[in-house]
Design a protein around this motif. Structure first.
Motif, short mmCIF file in Angstrom:
data_model
loop_
_atom_site.label_atom_id
_atom_site.label_comp_id
_atom_site.label_asym_id
_atom_site.label_seq_id
_atom_site.Cartn_x
_atom_site.Cartn_y
_atom_site.Cartn_z
N THR A 34 -28.18 26.41 27.73
CA THR A 34 -27.34 25.94 26.63
C THR A 34 -26.74 27.14 25.90
OG1 THR A 34 -28.71 23.98 26.31
CG2 THR A 34 -27.24 24.58 24.51
N LYS A 35 -25.45 27.09 25.69
CA LYS A 35 -24.76 28.08 24.87
C LYS A 35 -24.35 27.40 23.57
CE LYS A 35 -22.76 32.07 24.01
NZ LYS A 35 -23.58 33.29 23.80
N ARG A 52 -22.16 24.27 24.78
CA ARG A 52 -21.86 24.03 26.18
C ARG A 52 -23.17 24.06 26.97
NH1 ARG A 52 -16.16 25.23 26.46
NH2 ARG A 52 -16.16 25.21 28.74
N TYR A 53 -23.21 23.22 28.03
CA TYR A 53 -24.45 23.01 28.76
C TYR A 53 -24.21 23.27 30.24
CZ TYR A 53 -25.29 20.61 24.36
OH TYR A 53 -25.39 20.31 23.03
N LEU A 100 -22.20 21.03 32.59
CA LEU A 100 -22.59 19.63 32.61
C LEU A 100 -21.88 18.88 31.50
CD1 LEU A 100 -26.43 20.25 33.02
CD2 LEU A 100 -24.81 19.71 34.83
N ASP A 101 -21.59 17.60 31.73
CA ASP A 101 -20.88 16.83 30.71
C ASP A 101 -21.69 15.66 30.19
OD1 ASP A 101 -20.85 15.11 32.79
OD2 ASP A 101 -18.69 14.76 32.80
N CYS A 102 -22.99 15.65 30.45
CA CYS A 102 -23.83 14.55 29.98
C CYS A 102 -24.78 15.05 28.91
CB CYS A 102 -24.61 13.93 31.12
SG CYS A 102 -25.53 12.47 30.60
N THR A 103 -24.24 15.69 27.89
CA THR A 103 -25.07 16.25 26.84
C THR A 103 -24.29 16.23 25.54
OG1 THR A 103 -24.31 18.37 27.70
CG2 THR A 103 -26.56 17.77 28.17
N GLY A 104 -24.99 16.51 24.44
CA GLY A 104 -24.32 16.58 23.14
C GLY A 104 -23.65 15.28 22.76
#
Length: 410
Positions: free
Chosen positions: A282-283, A298-299, A317-321
């Protein structure tokens, strides 16, 4: 031509059939750690309730049939120590000075003088590579090691106050133990301290709670993870090697796993497999009143080559936050693809959508919507089966699935 048409129709009809579980059964608790696949994926162990008491139940994954249920009560939080071929196991008992043993045919309550459990007992059992010793996190702040040949508790020299996790090296020479900010390597002949790594910290605390120890398939490297997102790598037999921080380009590292060793085949008979580490990074973003200067976190899924000391691939990845919530990584397949459960909102339908993401080392991501809402999913190590705890069921319900059925859609 008629036969071809018939075959195509059959395939079309089969693909249109909704995926169904192998079996559904009631569990005893919503705690995630009470379900576990055998190393070969052929068996599934879970805690079930009967007459108000909790027992360990083992099912055959391919059929869902009940194989056996422990005659003695067990603790509800556990991670059993499976035989390496998956045909039997050891786990913590309900009472002190005892272990529960299933040899694939019958059950045994083993008496172990001096073995003590904490207030919340259980789990994280691990069998030594030669199968003669069993290490167990007792939740009394200790790592206990039991000699299975004589059911005796082994004297272990650990100077740290609290122990959280342990892991045997593949060649059986070391038992690594994780503590607060420290990892210790014990010599498995004497169980005396051989080496230690100190000063392990996290982004939250100066002293990291070490909760992950993963040896590489070759046994050359040891990956270390902490409760609050610190990841490290060490090479124990390299006298000049230090502690490598895995947070290269990211602020947080978690779900640290090794790509499993490929099964022997003519394709890899003469090919030396390299150790490859994969983990989530994770950034962190930045907050600013100026919208143009504000950055979201960003993950990433990262694949790392420890021998070369470089990142092989880094996939966002786009399945976070805000876009969704993802659970921990479920398994890493033989070719390096990472499988994890994702839950994110479908704003048009006004529902939360559960899916499985499969992210491969080349960066390709496939998303497969699950046929029902679930709170938790676990995939067998070999990627053949999945167990899901269904949302809203009371008492909790576990369903077993063929993983390919979930990937083919609902």
């Amino acid at each position: 031509m008629q036969k071809l048409f018939t075959l195509l129709v059959a395939i079309s009809l089969a693909s249109a059939v909704r995926a169904e579980p192998i079996v559904r059964f009631e569990s005893a608790t919503v705690i995630n750690d009470v379900h576990d696949f055998s190393p070969d994926g052929n068996l599934f162990a879970s805690i079930v309730s009967q007459d108000g008491e909790e027992y360990l139940e083992i099912r055959e994954t391919a059929t869902g049939e009940l194989v056996t249920r422990s005659p003695k009560r067990v603790n509800r939080t556990f991670h059993p120590g499976w035989y390496h071929d998956g045909s039997g196991l050891y786990t913590d008992a309900r009472s002190d000075e005892s272990l529960v043993h299933w040899d694939g045919k019958s059950w045994e309550l083993m008496k172990v003088d001096g073995l003590r459990y904490g207030g919340v007992s259980g789990g994280r059992g691990s069998l030594s590579p030669d199968g003669t010793k069993f290490s167990l996190h007792t939740y009394a702040g200790d790592i206990a090691v039991v000699s299975l040949e004589n059911s005796q508790l082994q004297d272990v020299e650990i100077s740290e106050r609290r122990s959280h996790v342990s892991a045997w090296s593949p060649d059986g020479r070391y038992l690594a133990t994780g503590h607060d900010g420290v990892v210790i390597l014990l010599d498995t002949e004497t169980f005396c301290e051989q080496k230690r790594y100190e000063g392990l910290s996290s982004n939250v605390y100066e002293t990291a709670v070490v909760d992950t120890l993963e040896w590489s398939p070759s046994g050359r490297f040891l990956a270390i993870g902490s409760l609050y997102g610190a990841g490290y790598l060490v090479e124990p037999d390299n006298a000049e090697g230090g502690v490598i921080d895995l947070r290269n380009g990211v602020d947080y590292a978690r779900d640290i796993r090794w790509v499993p060793e490929a099964k022997p085949s003519w394709r890899n008979l003469w090919r030396k497999q390299r150790d490859t580490l994969t983990y989530r990074g994770t950034k962190y973003g930045t907050n600013s009143e100026n919208a143009e200067q504000k950055e979201s976190s960003r993950y990433y899924q990262i694949w790392y080559d420890p021998e070369a000391g470089q990142i092989l691939n880094k996939t966002e990845l786009d399945c976070t936050g805000k876009r969704g919530m993802s659970t921990t990584v479920q398994t890493v397949l033989e070719h390096g693809a990472v499988v994890f459960h994702c839950e994110k909102p479908d704003l048009e339908r006004g529902v939360m959508v559960n899916s499985v993401l499969v992210v491969d080392p080349e960066g390709e991501t496939q998303e497969h919507e699950l046929p029902l809402p679930v709170d938790y999913i676990e995939v067998s190590q070999d990627g053949r089966f999945a167990a899901m705890r269904e949302t809203g069921a009371n008492p909790p319900v576990i369903s077993l699935w063929r993983f390919d059925d979930l990937l083919r859609g609902n």
